[in-house]
Design a protein around this motif. Structure first.
Motif, PDB file in Angstrom:
ATOM      1  N   ASP A   1      -1.723  39.930  18.598  1.00 67.19           N
ATOM      2  CA  ASP A   1      -2.974  40.330  17.960  1.00 67.19           C
ATOM      3  C   ASP A   1      -3.432  39.262  16.967  1.00 67.19           C
ATOM      4  OD1 ASP A   1      -4.754  42.784  17.969  1.00 67.19           O
ATOM      5  OD2 ASP A   1      -4.483  42.520  15.809  1.00 67.19           O
ATOM      6  N   VAL A   2      -2.490  38.667  16.260  1.00 63.55           N
ATOM      7  CA  VAL A   2      -2.820  37.605  15.312  1.00 63.55           C
ATOM      8  C   VAL A   2      -3.328  36.366  16.054  1.00 63.55           C
ATOM      9  CG1 VAL A   2      -1.817  35.987  13.645  1.00 63.55           C
ATOM     10  CG2 VAL A   2      -1.289  38.428  13.500  1.00 63.55           C
ATOM     11  N   GLU A   3      -2.758  36.097  17.207  1.00 57.77           N
ATOM     12  CA  GLU A   3      -3.227  34.958  18.017  1.00 57.77           C
ATOM     13  C   GLU A   3      -4.690  35.142  18.424  1.00 57.77           C
ATOM     14  OE1 GLU A   3      -2.182  32.757  22.286  1.00 57.77           O
ATOM     15  OE2 GLU A   3      -0.815  34.259  21.436  1.00 57.77           O
ATOM     16  N   TYR A   4      -5.038  36.377  18.814  1.00 53.87           N
ATOM     17  CA  TYR A   4      -6.432  36.658  19.162  1.00 53.87           C
ATOM     18  C   TYR A   4      -7.323  36.455  17.938  1.00 53.87           C
ATOM     19  CZ  TYR A   4     -10.574  39.341  20.476  1.00 53.87           C
ATOM     20  OH  TYR A   4     -11.860  39.729  20.738  1.00 53.87           O
ATOM     21  N   LEU A   5      -6.834  36.885  16.787  1.00 58.83           N
ATOM     22  CA  LEU A   5      -7.597  36.734  15.545  1.00 58.83           C
ATOM     23  C   LEU A   5      -7.848  35.264  15.242  1.00 58.83           C
ATOM     24  CD1 LEU A   5      -8.576  38.833  13.360  1.00 58.83           C
ATOM     25  CD2 LEU A   5      -6.561  38.185  12.050  1.00 58.83           C
ATOM     26  N   LYS A   6      -6.808  34.440  15.419  1.00 61.17           N
ATOM     27  CA  LYS A   6      -6.953  33.007  15.158  1.00 61.17           C
ATOM     28  C   LYS A   6      -7.951  32.361  16.113  1.00 61.17           C
ATOM     29  CE  LYS A   6      -2.364  32.096  13.214  1.00 61.17           C
ATOM     30  NZ  LYS A   6      -1.070  31.381  13.433  1.00 61.17           N
ATOM     31  N   ASN A   7      -7.913  32.754  17.386  1.00 58.68           N
ATOM     32  CA  ASN A   7      -8.865  32.198  18.358  1.00 58.68           C
ATOM     33  C   ASN A   7     -10.300  32.519  17.954  1.00 58.68           C
ATOM     34  OD1 ASN A   7      -7.024  30.952  20.071  1.00 58.68           O
ATOM     35  ND2 ASN A   7      -6.720  32.793  21.313  1.00 58.68           N
ATOM     36  N   TYR A   8     -10.517  33.724  17.505  1.00 56.91           N
ATOM     37  CA  TYR A   8     -11.873  34.116  17.086  1.00 56.91           C
ATOM     38  C   TYR A   8     -12.321  33.280  15.883  1.00 56.91           C
ATOM     39  CZ  TYR A   8     -15.764  36.923  15.392  1.00 56.91           C
ATOM     40  OH  TYR A   8     -17.004  37.326  14.969  1.00 56.91           O
ATOM     41  N   ILE A   9     -11.420  33.117  14.912  1.00 55.75           N
ATOM     42  CA  ILE A   9     -11.780  32.334  13.722  1.00 55.75           C
ATOM     43  C   ILE A   9     -12.056  30.881  14.094  1.00 55.75           C
ATOM     44  CG2 ILE A   9     -10.919  31.492  11.500  1.00 55.75           C
ATOM     45  CD1 ILE A   9      -9.296  34.105  11.296  1.00 55.75           C
ATOM     46  N   ASP A  10     -11.234  30.319  14.986  1.00 55.95           N
ATOM     47  CA  ASP A  10     -11.445  28.920  15.405  1.00 55.95           C
ATOM     48  C   ASP A  10     -12.779  28.755  16.110  1.00 55.95           C
ATOM     49  OD1 ASP A  10      -9.036  28.190  14.309  1.00 55.95           O
ATOM     50  OD2 ASP A  10      -7.922  28.330  16.198  1.00 55.95           O
ATOM     51  N   LEU A  11     -13.163  29.714  16.948  1.00 60.44           N
ATOM     52  CA  LEU A  11     -14.470  29.643  17.603  1.00 60.44           C
ATOM     53  C   LEU A  11     -15.594  29.672  16.579  1.00 60.44           C
ATOM     54  CD1 LEU A  11     -14.196  31.885  20.807  1.00 60.44           C
ATOM     55  CD2 LEU A  11     -14.645  29.433  20.701  1.00 60.44           C
ATOM     56  N   GLN A  12     -15.444  30.537  15.571  1.00 60.48           N
ATOM     57  CA  GLN A  12     -16.476  30.606  14.530  1.00 60.48           C
ATOM     58  C   GLN A  12     -16.535  29.303  13.728  1.00 60.48           C
ATOM     59  OE1 GLN A  12     -18.761  32.761  14.066  1.00 60.48           O
ATOM     60  NE2 GLN A  12     -18.071  34.416  15.411  1.00 60.48           N
ATOM     61  N   LYS A  13     -15.375  28.666  13.531  1.00 62.08           N
ATOM     62  CA  LYS A  13     -15.366  27.387  12.807  1.00 62.08           C
ATOM     63  C   LYS A  13     -16.113  26.312  13.595  1.00 62.08           C
ATOM     64  CE  LYS A  13     -11.130  27.892  10.058  1.00 62.08           C
ATOM     65  NZ  LYS A  13      -9.750  27.397   9.841  1.00 62.08           N
ATOM     66  N   LEU A  14     -15.983  26.352  14.922  1.00 58.19           N
ATOM     67  CA  LEU A  14     -16.734  25.401  15.742  1.00 58.19           C
ATOM     68  C   LEU A  14     -18.233  25.584  15.539  1.00 58.19           C
ATOM     69  CD1 LEU A  14     -14.750  25.497  19.117  1.00 58.19           C
ATOM     70  CD2 LEU A  14     -14.837  23.617  17.465  1.00 58.19           C
TER      71      LEU A  14
ATOM     72  N   GLN B   1     -11.359  26.911  25.968  1.00 55.63           N
ATOM     73  CA  GLN B   1      -9.978  27.354  26.100  1.00 55.63           C
ATOM     74  C   GLN B   1      -9.717  28.605  25.255  1.00 55.63           C
ATOM     75  OE1 GLN B   1      -7.031  24.675  24.553  1.00 55.63           O
ATOM     76  NE2 GLN B   1      -5.455  25.436  25.940  1.00 55.63           N
ATOM     77  N   LYS B   2     -10.200  28.599  24.035  1.00 57.58           N
ATOM     78  CA  LYS B   2      -9.984  29.754  23.155  1.00 57.58           C
ATOM     79  C   LYS B   2     -10.750  30.974  23.666  1.00 57.58           C
ATOM     80  CE  LYS B   2      -8.947  27.027  19.062  1.00 57.58           C
ATOM     81  NZ  LYS B   2      -7.513  27.400  19.112  1.00 57.58           N
ATOM     82  N   LEU B   3     -11.950  30.767  24.202  1.00 56.55           N
ATOM     83  CA  LEU B   3     -12.724  31.872  24.755  1.00 56.55           C
ATOM     84  C   LEU B   3     -11.998  32.482  25.948  1.00 56.55           C
ATOM     85  CD1 LEU B   3     -15.293  33.575  24.809  1.00 56.55           C
ATOM     86  CD2 LEU B   3     -16.356  31.792  26.235  1.00 56.55           C
ATOM     87  N   GLY B   4     -11.373  31.640  26.768  1.00 59.55           N
ATOM     88  CA  GLY B   4     -10.603  32.154  27.908  1.00 59.55           C
ATOM     89  C   GLY B   4      -9.423  33.000  27.458  1.00 59.55           C
ATOM     90  N   ASP B   5      -8.734  32.521  26.410  1.00 59.10           N
ATOM     91  CA  ASP B   5      -7.611  33.301  25.885  1.00 59.10           C
ATOM     92  C   ASP B   5      -8.083  34.653  25.359  1.00 59.10           C
ATOM     93  OD1 ASP B   5      -5.871  31.279  26.512  1.00 59.10           O
ATOM     94  OD2 ASP B   5      -5.878  30.386  24.502  1.00 59.10           O
ATOM     95  N   MET B   6      -9.227  34.647  24.701  1.00 61.12           N
ATOM     96  CA  MET B   6      -9.752  35.903  24.157  1.00 61.12           C
ATOM     97  C   MET B   6     -10.154  36.861  25.273  1.00 61.12           C
ATOM     98  SD  MET B   6     -12.033  34.478  20.955  1.00 61.12           S
ATOM     99  CE  MET B   6     -12.590  36.116  20.511  1.00 61.12           C
ATOM    100  N   MET B   7     -10.746  36.344  26.329  1.00 60.42           N
ATOM    101  CA  MET B   7     -11.146  37.201  27.453  1.00 60.42           C
ATOM    102  C   MET B   7      -9.921  37.781  28.148  1.00 60.42           C
ATOM    103  SD  MET B   7     -14.346  35.150  29.141  1.00 60.42           S
ATOM    104  CE  MET B   7     -14.401  36.324  30.478  1.00 60.42           C
ATOM    105  N   ARG B   8      -8.881  36.986  28.284  1.00 61.45           N
ATOM    106  CA  ARG B   8      -7.656  37.467  28.917  1.00 61.45           C
ATOM    107  C   ARG B   8      -7.048  38.595  28.074  1.00 61.45           C
ATOM    108  NH1 ARG B   8      -5.715  33.031  29.427  1.00 61.45           N
ATOM    109  NH2 ARG B   8      -6.230  32.601  31.605  1.00 61.45           N
ATOM    110  N   PHE B   9      -7.095  38.422  26.765  1.00 70.84           N
ATOM    111  CA  PHE B   9      -6.596  39.470  25.866  1.00 70.84           C
ATOM    112  C   PHE B   9      -7.415  40.750  26.027  1.00 70.84           C
ATOM    113  CE2 PHE B   9      -6.774  41.771  21.870  1.00 70.84           C
ATOM    114  CZ  PHE B   9      -5.449  41.834  21.477  1.00 70.84           C
TER     115      PHE B   9
END
Length: 459
Positions: free
Chosen positions: A328-341, A305-313
């Motif tokens: 822009d902050v939302e995109y940043l959070k998605n990237y950090i959450d993916l890295q946490k996974l 889900q987060k990867l899809g949001d990032m691709m859409r951005f």
């Protein structure tokens, strides 16, 4: 004198000696012309006046050698405008007949030497360089016209009209034409400015003739008043326009080339985008997301889900010049959450974030913050050693404060990334300089164990 190089010291000694020799020679010649007993009452005033004049010349030469020359030789910085006050001082002394014509040639030669010794790579000294060489030529012609006993009209033209023409040229090339070149009716406005300067120059000439009484022939003054308008109205504007166009021809060609290359790049980018159908990618991700939910793979579905949001951005909002800071902050959070996974399997990795919710309407250029975070995860995370990353984002009024700390680990000898710099750091520095000139502060610190960046940005 201690800080001067040897060549400058030798030059100053030679110039001083030359001025002293001319002073002695001129005084001996002047005294020999007069009957000695008759000249006795006159001698004290004569000596004082002559000494004062030569002190003026020596002062002007020292200013040219010790102040003007270093200013013109500066690299990448604009010379001081005090150079023009030095030139005005010299010209006033010439008008007041305080500088001997032989020594006026000496000063003009020194100015020409300063012109050729300037830093030719520094485009910020172009105005000062042009005025230097043109005024030097004007002074040289003034001195030569007197020494050759040319008609008084030529001497007056070199002394009065030519300096005004030089000032008019400098204003045209460096102020008027750059402001008019891309505006409507620029030709009419240019002609209007030329008419205005012609009228002003006539007023300046009248003022100079009244102050400096070196011309007392009414016919000569009338002739000069007739010569001045064609020079200021036609010759100087045409000369200034051609100089400006010739100097900027190369820049115009470079801009045209860059636009062509940019057009090719845009066409290539659009072609590549057309080859990757976003709808297919999003549909595929939705299918994988649904499958992960059916299999109770929560972490996998969250990551998809987060990867899809990032691709859409990346495919939509990243193309805008400015986007909302919250997006822009939302995109940043998605990237950090993916890295946490990815890093959650290791208990020795600590990722701490303090990112404020963005409830305001601030706008920011997209993808300015993410390179710092990407760099932190690239160089700061190791699955073999304890690692830590701390990301802080706050804003007060219209100012953004962004900090990233990360640990540093030594790369192995075979690591292809060992000698490479951070992801996009150089690129983001350039973007900050272009998009937020004098509105940002970027501090980067590094020691043996930690890397730190601090960004202050006025939005």
């Amino acid at each position: 004198m201690k800080n001067l190089n040897e060549s400058t010291k030798i030059e100053l000694w030679i110039a001083t000696a030359l001025i002293v020799i001319i002073f002695i020679f001129s005084t001996i010649q002047a005294v020999s012309i007069h009957n000695f007993p008759a000249s006795i009452p006159y001698q004290p005033n004569y000596w004082l006046n002559t000494l004062f004049r030569y002190i003026i010349v020596a002062t002007c030469y020292f200013l040219l050698a010790l102040f003007v020359k270093p200013e013109l030789k500066k690299k990448d910085t604009r010379p001081s405008n005090a150079i023009f006050f030095v030139y005005i001082l010299i010209q006033v002394c010439v008008f007041a007949n305080l500088i001997d014509h032989y020594l006026l040639i000496l000063l003009s030669v020194k100015m020409i030497a300063n012109y050729f010794s300037r830093d030719m790579e520094n485009k910020k000294n172009q105005l000062h360089s042009d005025v230097t060489v043109l005024l030097a030529i004007s002074m040289f012609l003034q001195a030569c016209s007197v020494l050759l006993n040319n008609p008084i009209v030529f001497r007056a033209a070199f002394s009065f009209i030519l300096p005004i023409a030089i000032a008019n040229y400098a204003i045209l090339v460096f102020a008027v034409i750059p402001n008019l070149i891309h505006k409507k009716y620029r030709i009419l406005k240019f002609i209007g400015y030329s008419l205005l300067t012609t009228i002003l120059s006539l007023g300046i000439l009248v003022l100079l003739f009244s102050i400096f009484d070196s011309i007392n022939n009414g016919n000569v003054i009338e002739l000069l008043m007739g010569i001045n308008p064609p020079i200021q109205l036609f010759l100087v504007p045409i000369f200034a326009w051609n100089i400006y166009k010739s100097r900027n021809r190369k820049n115009i060609e470079e801009i045209a080339t860059l636009k062509t290359e940019l057009g090719k790049s845009d066409a290539t980018l659009n072609f590549l985008k057309s080859q990757i159908n976003p709808h297919f990618l999003f549909n595929a991700l939705n299918t994988l997301y649904g499958t992960a939910l059916q299999e109770n793979a929560e972490r996998t579905s969250e990551g998809i889900q987060k990867l899809g949001d990032m691709m859409r951005f990346m495919l939509q909002e990243n193309l805008e010049d400015k986007i909302s800071l919250s997006r822009d902050v939302e995109y940043l959070k998605n990237y950090i959450d993916l890295q946490k996974l990815r890093t959650s399997v290791s208990t020795d990795i600590t990722i701490e974030t303090q990112i404020e919710e963005q409830l305001n309407e601030l706008q920011i250029a997209p993808m300015l913050l993410i390179p710092f975070v990407e760099n932190a995860f690239k160089h700061g995370i190791s699955l073999q050693y304890p690692s830590h990353i701390k990301i802080t984002l706050q804003n007060s009024s219209d100012t953004l404060y962004f900090d990233v700390y990360n640990s540093i680990h030594l790369k192995s000898i075979n690591d292809p990334e060992k000698f490479k710099s951070g992801i996009g750091l150089q690129n983001v520095k350039q973007r900050l300089a272009l998009l937020y000139p004098e509105k940002h502060e970027l501090i980067i610190r590094e020691n043996a164990k930690e890397f730190f960046i601090h960004l202050t940005l006025q939005l």
